[in-house]
Design a protein around this motif. Structure first.
Motif, PDB file in Angstrom:
ATOM      1  N   ARG A  71      -2.954  -6.875 -12.215  1.00 48.76           N
ATOM      2  CA  ARG A  71      -2.561  -8.241 -12.579  1.00 48.76           C
ATOM      3  C   ARG A  71      -1.152  -8.274 -13.156  1.00 48.76           C
ATOM      4  N   VAL A  72      -0.817  -7.303 -14.004  1.00 51.95           N
ATOM      5  CA  VAL A  72       0.520  -7.256 -14.594  1.00 51.95           C
ATOM      6  C   VAL A  72       1.577  -7.086 -13.513  1.00 51.95           C
ATOM      7  N   ALA A  73       1.346  -6.123 -12.597  1.00 56.48           N
ATOM      8  CA  ALA A  73       2.351  -5.806 -11.578  1.00 56.48           C
ATOM      9  C   ALA A  73       2.523  -6.923 -10.562  1.00 56.48           C
ATOM     10  N   VAL A  74       1.416  -7.546 -10.159  1.00 55.94           N
ATOM     11  CA  VAL A  74       1.464  -8.518  -9.065  1.00 55.94           C
ATOM     12  C   VAL A  74       1.750  -9.935  -9.551  1.00 55.94           C
ATOM     13  N   ASN A  75       1.310 -10.255 -10.775  1.00 56.40           N
ATOM     14  CA  ASN A  75       1.463 -11.632 -11.254  1.00 56.40           C
ATOM     15  C   ASN A  75       2.493 -11.795 -12.375  1.00 56.40           C
ATOM     16  N   GLY A 444      -8.512   7.712 -17.401  1.00 60.94           N
ATOM     17  CA  GLY A 444      -7.968   6.442 -17.865  1.00 60.94           C
ATOM     18  C   GLY A 444      -8.949   5.304 -17.827  1.00 60.94           C
ATOM     19  N   VAL A 445      -9.123   4.651 -18.942  1.00 60.06           N
ATOM     20  CA  VAL A 445     -10.011   3.495 -19.024  1.00 60.06           C
ATOM     21  C   VAL A 445      -9.422   2.340 -18.217  1.00 60.06           C
ATOM     22  N   GLY A 446     -10.204   1.775 -17.324  1.00 62.94           N
ATOM     23  CA  GLY A 446      -9.772   0.612 -16.556  1.00 62.94           C
ATOM     24  C   GLY A 446      -9.041   0.916 -15.265  1.00 62.94           C
ATOM     25  N   ILE A 447      -8.638   2.184 -15.035  1.00 62.23           N
ATOM     26  CA  ILE A 447      -7.851   2.498 -13.839  1.00 62.23           C
ATOM     27  C   ILE A 447      -8.652   2.242 -12.569  1.00 62.23           C
ATOM     28  N   TYR A 448      -9.941   2.549 -12.593  1.00 64.56           N
ATOM     29  CA  TYR A 448     -10.776   2.372 -11.407  1.00 64.56           C
ATOM     30  C   TYR A 448     -10.705   0.931 -10.903  1.00 64.56           C
ATOM     31  N   TRP A 449     -10.806  -0.007 -11.816  1.00 62.05           N
ATOM     32  CA  TRP A 449     -10.836  -1.419 -11.412  1.00 62.05           C
ATOM     33  C   TRP A 449      -9.453  -1.879 -10.960  1.00 62.05           C
ATOM     34  N   THR A 450      -8.412  -1.315 -11.530  1.00 55.59           N
ATOM     35  CA  THR A 450      -7.053  -1.636 -11.080  1.00 55.59           C
ATOM     36  C   THR A 450      -6.843  -1.159  -9.655  1.00 55.59           C
ATOM     37  N   LEU A 451      -7.286   0.057  -9.359  1.00 59.20           N
ATOM     38  CA  LEU A 451      -7.171   0.572  -7.992  1.00 59.20           C
ATOM     39  C   LEU A 451      -7.954  -0.305  -7.019  1.00 59.20           C
ATOM     40  N   ARG A 452      -9.149  -0.705  -7.414  1.00 55.32           N
ATOM     41  CA  ARG A 452      -9.971  -1.551  -6.548  1.00 55.32           C
ATOM     42  C   ARG A 452      -9.280  -2.874  -6.254  1.00 55.32           C
ATOM     43  N   ASP A 453      -8.767  -3.529  -7.298  1.00 58.00           N
ATOM     44  CA  ASP A 453      -8.115  -4.829  -7.107  1.00 58.00           C
ATOM     45  C   ASP A 453      -6.836  -4.690  -6.288  1.00 58.00           C
ATOM     46  N   SER A 454      -6.099  -3.612  -6.521  1.00 55.34           N
ATOM     47  CA  SER A 454      -4.861  -3.387  -5.760  1.00 55.34           C
ATOM     48  C   SER A 454      -5.173  -3.179  -4.286  1.00 55.34           C
ATOM     49  N   TYR A 455      -6.240  -2.447  -4.005  1.00 64.16           N
ATOM     50  CA  TYR A 455      -6.616  -2.208  -2.605  1.00 64.16           C
ATOM     51  C   TYR A 455      -7.046  -3.510  -1.933  1.00 64.16           C
ATOM     52  N   ASP A 456      -7.828  -4.322  -2.627  1.00 66.13           N
ATOM     53  CA  ASP A 456      -8.238  -5.611  -2.073  1.00 66.13           C
ATOM     54  C   ASP A 456      -7.018  -6.491  -1.793  1.00 66.13           C
ATOM     55  N   TYR A 458      -4.025  -5.426  -1.132  1.00 63.50           N
ATOM     56  CA  TYR A 458      -3.344  -4.823   0.019  1.00 63.50           C
ATOM     57  C   TYR A 458      -4.020  -5.240   1.321  1.00 63.50           C
ATOM     58  N   GLN A 459      -5.346  -5.215   1.348  1.00 60.15           N
ATOM     59  CA  GLN A 459      -6.070  -5.611   2.550  1.00 60.15           C
ATOM     60  C   GLN A 459      -5.856  -7.087   2.871  1.00 60.15           C
ATOM     61  N   ASP A 460      -5.811  -7.930   1.848  1.00 59.94           N
ATOM     62  CA  ASP A 460      -5.530  -9.354   2.072  1.00 59.94           C
ATOM     63  C   ASP A 460      -4.149  -9.549   2.666  1.00 59.94           C
ATOM     64  N   ALA A 461      -3.172  -8.775   2.168  1.00 57.94           N
ATOM     65  CA  ALA A 461      -1.804  -8.870   2.678  1.00 57.94           C
ATOM     66  C   ALA A 461      -1.738  -8.462   4.146  1.00 57.94           C
ATOM     67  N   LYS A 472       1.582   2.471   2.793  1.00 55.59           N
ATOM     68  CA  LYS A 472       0.590   2.625   1.731  1.00 55.59           C
ATOM     69  C   LYS A 472       1.233   3.260   0.506  1.00 55.59           C
ATOM     70  N   SER A 473       1.043   2.626  -0.634  1.00 56.90           N
ATOM     71  CA  SER A 473       1.541   3.194  -1.883  1.00 56.90           C
ATOM     72  C   SER A 473       0.565   4.249  -2.385  1.00 56.90           C
TER      73      SER A 473
END
Length: 721
Positions: A71-75, A444-456, A458-461, A472-473
């Motif tokens: 969210r921080v990086a994209v928004n 890292g706490v929360g990293i899993y969900w960040t990766l998941r949201d980033s991948y979603d 990316y797929q939307d894009a 792919k990053s």
């Protein structure tokens, strides 16, 4: 100089009955003079994940929600840097609190000195100083009184204090990401999060042609707080910070349920749940690893953990505390009682005081920070915070250790933990995306969900693009690595559980753990402990809660004996609770948490086998109570199976009359249960028939329940026509 970091601005003080908060209103800036206090403040802001070592994390000191780096990086960063045609961008104030840390471990500040007058910068100031940790200046007028302009300065020493972002951490992370990318200072400052930000910031700076001059215009308001009354050895500044966090966020977007459990001191059940997690922080060989518990999920999954690598989650631990400690007792004593309806707070609180034997721990009346407490009125929402550590200690010595024993040493859960540990050891982190994926599961706490949201994202894009796919990053490749690694973990777990990695065995094991890792199955296991302890209370000699860990170990020994016995592959009891087997006992159509009462029956039925029972006979020498409870639980489960068959027959054979449908449902469910009990639990057909006859002689509640399923005569006639 002792104090290298400082802020200046307007000072104020917020006094409440619960304590005093002093603050300075100031600002943080991007760009401009590198030595300016506003620029230095940007560099000093820190999310708690960078201040505290995650391996040493104490859940009683956790302050924040997880950061959503995606969210921080994209928004937020684009919002901050992009020219706005509709008007300027603006961030609401960030709130940070000065807290004591040494080597990333929470400590306490030295006692704050008595204020005195000093000269500084050609002006007169009132100074307060807490040793070498921090110093406060407030401007004085010519009369020696505090100046009406309320000008103040705060210095601190980074070796003893950190400025932790308490509210607005996503806004603060946006500033930090831009600052660290510009100044090339990611190394040593949250470097593992660099892949989420650096490329994105560099791209946006080039795309929007942002210069150092433009960045100098970006100033964000910041409120820097500290607790002047929380200094000295007995102080608790971190508890005050948690309280402040909860207060600040009450009216804002609420934290996730997981975060509330980790933060809130308002409910004793949350305090006790955190103590379970803290006990896993320094894992020894007897307990499951902390990375096997999901405690950072921003969403709520009501039936099972969301991550494939974890065995359980914080919600299950809270349910375990809730049922074992707060009951209410009807769910533990009456094994035919389904979980439903509202629970009376008074009944729950009274049961808790008994379960923790507060009479031997606390005096009849006590004073805590000026608030009087009657021990017999202490409850989930009314307890002395100053005695919370003692209450949690009593819990961990007894029920807490017993619960962790079940979740750590019972065969399927021990196998999951062992397989996960070996899987972790085998993981090579030679590149960035592999390291990110590893951190998502184990660090890292929360990293899993960040990766998941980033991948979603990316797929939307990709779906929106007509041209070639974007590269792919490391973040995207990390998520793909996680998906690929799941099958590898399945093999490690299967080997730990049954000693084989053949494809058919791995598949069968995965189906078994699809049941073992549900809330219903795990809560059923833990409710078995609590129900049998209630039986123990009425056995010769009674029950001493100090014996709970040993009692739990005896249960584990019984279950592990059950899982090891059985004989042939078709009768391998390690698969006894799955639906993918011959004559399955498990006919439960869904894994909703209230169905834990049926899994409690399965766990009890396993203990009733002769090989398992010998581990319990010294604890429950009078077996009549166990047999009566087992019978009641079996009866309730048969009732469920019949009703499920009824529902299925309504769809498969709608022309069948109601009475015939009931008769067929009873016949099918009873026959299946009898075969399952004989196949998996050594219950002979004649024993089952004798049990069934005894139920009928007692009035057969199943019959009474099913009578309600029969339509009124008019409806029956109409349906026949």
């Amino acid at each position: 100089m002792t104090f290298r970091d400082y802020v200046q601005g307007t000072w104020g003080s917020f006094d409440t009955p619960a304590g005093r908060v002093d603050y300075i209103m100031t600002k943080a800036r991007l760009g401009g003079d590198a030595d300016a206090p506003e620029r230095q403040l940007t560099k000093s802001l820190a999310p708690v994940r960078e201040v505290m070592d995650s391996g040493d994390l104490d859940f009683n000191q956790l302050l924040q929600r997880d950061l959503d780096d995606h969210r921080v990086a994209v928004n937020l960063i684009p919002y901050l840097l992009k020219p706005q045609a509709t008007g300027p961008a603006f961030f609401p104030p960030i709130m940070a609190v000065l807290l004591p840390f040494k080597n990333k471990r929470p400590t306490s500040f030295p006692m704050l000195d008595t204020s005195k007058q000093v000269e500084h910068d050609d002006a007169l100031w009132q100074e307060e100083r807490a040793g070498n940790a921090f110093r406060v200046h407030r401007l004085l007028g010519v009369d020696g009184e505090l100046h009406g302009a309320n000008v103040g300065k705060l210095w601190w020493n980074q070796s003893e204090a950190s400025l932790v972002v308490l509210d607005g951490q996503h806004r603060a992370m946006a500033l930090l990401a831009v600052e660290r990318t510009l100044s090339r200072t990611w190394q040593g400052n949250g470097e593992q999060f660099r892949p989420f930000y650096e490329h994105q910031v560099e791209r946006l700076l080039n795309e929007y042609q942002v210069s150092e001059v433009d960045l100098a215009k970006i100033e964000v308001p910041v409120t820097v707080c500290w607790f002047p009354c929380e200094t000295g050895e007995s102080s608790r500044p971190h508890e005050s910070a948690r309280k402040l966090f909860v207060d600040v966020n009450k009216e804002a977007r609420p934290p996730s349920e997981s975060r509330i459990i980790l933060l809130s001191d308002g409910e004793l059940v949350n305090v006790l749940t955190r103590s379970l997690l803290s006990a896993l922080r320094g894992r020894n060989g007897a307990h499951l690893p902390l990375y096997g518990v999901e405690y950072d999920n921003p969403e709520i999954n009501t039936s099972r953990p969301a991550r494939w690598s974890v065995m359980t989650n914080i919600h299950l631990l809270k349910m375990a505390v809730n049922r074992c400690i707060f009951g209410p007792p009807k769910y533990l004593i009456n094994l035919a009682q389904p979980i439903s309806g509202r629970e009376k707070a008074e009944e729950r609180d009274e049961f808790m005081r008994t379960q923790l034997d507060l009479a031997s721990l606390l005096p009849d009346y006590l004073d805590d920070a000026g608030y009087p407490y009657d021990r017999d009125a202490i409850g989930d929402r009314n307890f002395p915070l100053g005695r919370a550590e003692a209450i949690a200690g009593r819990f961990m010595e007894t029920w807490g250790l017993a619960i962790l024993t079940l979740l750590s040493q019972t065969a399927p859960y021990a196998a999951h933990a062992e397989g996960l540990a070996r899987f972790k050891e085998s993981w090579h982190t030679a590149n960035t995306h592999a390291a990110l994926a590893h951190d998502a599961l184990f660090g890292g706490v929360g990293i899993y969900w960040t990766l998941r949201d980033s991948y979603d994202h990316y797929q939307d894009a990709i779906r929106r693009l007509n041209g070639p796919k974007p590269p792919k990053s490391d973040v995207i490749r990390a998520w793909e690595t996680l998906k690929e690694k799941e099958s590898e973990f399945d093999e490690y777990r299967a080997h730990a559980y049954v000693g084989s990695t053949r494809r058919d065995v791995v598949k069968r094991c995965k189906a078994a753990f699809g049941v073992f890792n549900t809330h219903a199955c795990q809560l059923g296991l833990i409710m078995t402990l609590a129900s049998l302890w209630e039986m123990r209370k009425n056995q010769p000699g009674g029950a001493d809660i100090k014996d709970l860990p040993a009692f739990s170990a005896a249960l584990v020994a019984g279950w592990n004996t059950f899982f090891k016995s059985g004989g042939s592959r078709a009768r391998d009891r390690r698969y006894a609770f799955t639906r993918d087997c011959s004559h399955p006992i498990n006919q439960i159509s869904n894994m909703d948490t209230p169905n834990a009462v049926y899994f409690r029956y399965f766990w009890m039925q396993a203990l009733a086998t002769s090989s398992a029972w010998r581990h319990l006979d010294s604890w429950l020498p009078n077996r009549d109570a166990f047999d009566a409870g087992l019978s009641a639980a079996r009866h309730m489960y048969l009732d469920l199976c019949i009703k499920q068959k009824l529902k299925a027959l309504e769809s498969s054979d709608p022309l069948l009359g109601p009475e015939r449908r009931i008769a067929r449902a009873k016949k099918l469910a009873t026959a299946e249960l009898q075969k399952a009990l004989h196949h998996w639990f050594d219950v002979l057909p004649q024993e089952f028939e004798a049990w069934l006859a005894s139920e009928v002689s007692r009035g057969n509640q199943v019959e009474l329940d099913l009578a309600n399923e029969v339509p009124a005569p008019e409806a029956t006639d109409a349906s026949n026509r």
